[in-house]
Design a protein around this motif. Structure first.
Motif: not given
Length: 100
Positions: A10-11, A13-14, A17, A19, A22
């Motif tokens: 998740l980290w 991928n984000q 982007e 993002n 987190h």
């Protein structure tokens, strides 16, 4: 272990982007280029998976121990299938297990 691997994915991928939701402490020092962090997390994920590859082999055994009422008898090892049928058929044991 699975939880940590999912978080790493998740980290990764984000961060690709850009993002950083987190990583709140990083907002003040947020770099425009997150490639370094993405590469680090990607390498960490690969190393983590390689390090714990043996754990994946026993995932179904761990599930049998952690949640015996959720395992299909057909999928259980033959040596424990009869005991699992008895266990899953015992309503008292099931309710005690669920209450824990």
């Amino acid at each position: 272990l699975c939880c940590f691997e999912i978080k790493l994915r998740l980290w990764e991928n984000q961060l690709q982007e850009k993002n950083i939701v987190h990583f709140p402490t990083s907002k003040a020092n947020y770099p425009d280029d997150t490639a370094t962090y993405v590469n680090f997390i990607s390498d960490l994920r690969v190393q983590f998976s390689a390090r714990f590859v043996d754990v994946q082999k026993y995932k179904s055994d761990f599930k049998l121990l952690a949640a015996p009422f959720d395992v299909s008898v057909d999928d259980a090892p033959e040596l424990v299938q009869m005991e699992l049928v008895d266990l899953q058929s015992n309503g008292l044991l099931m309710s005690k297990f669920r209450d824990c």
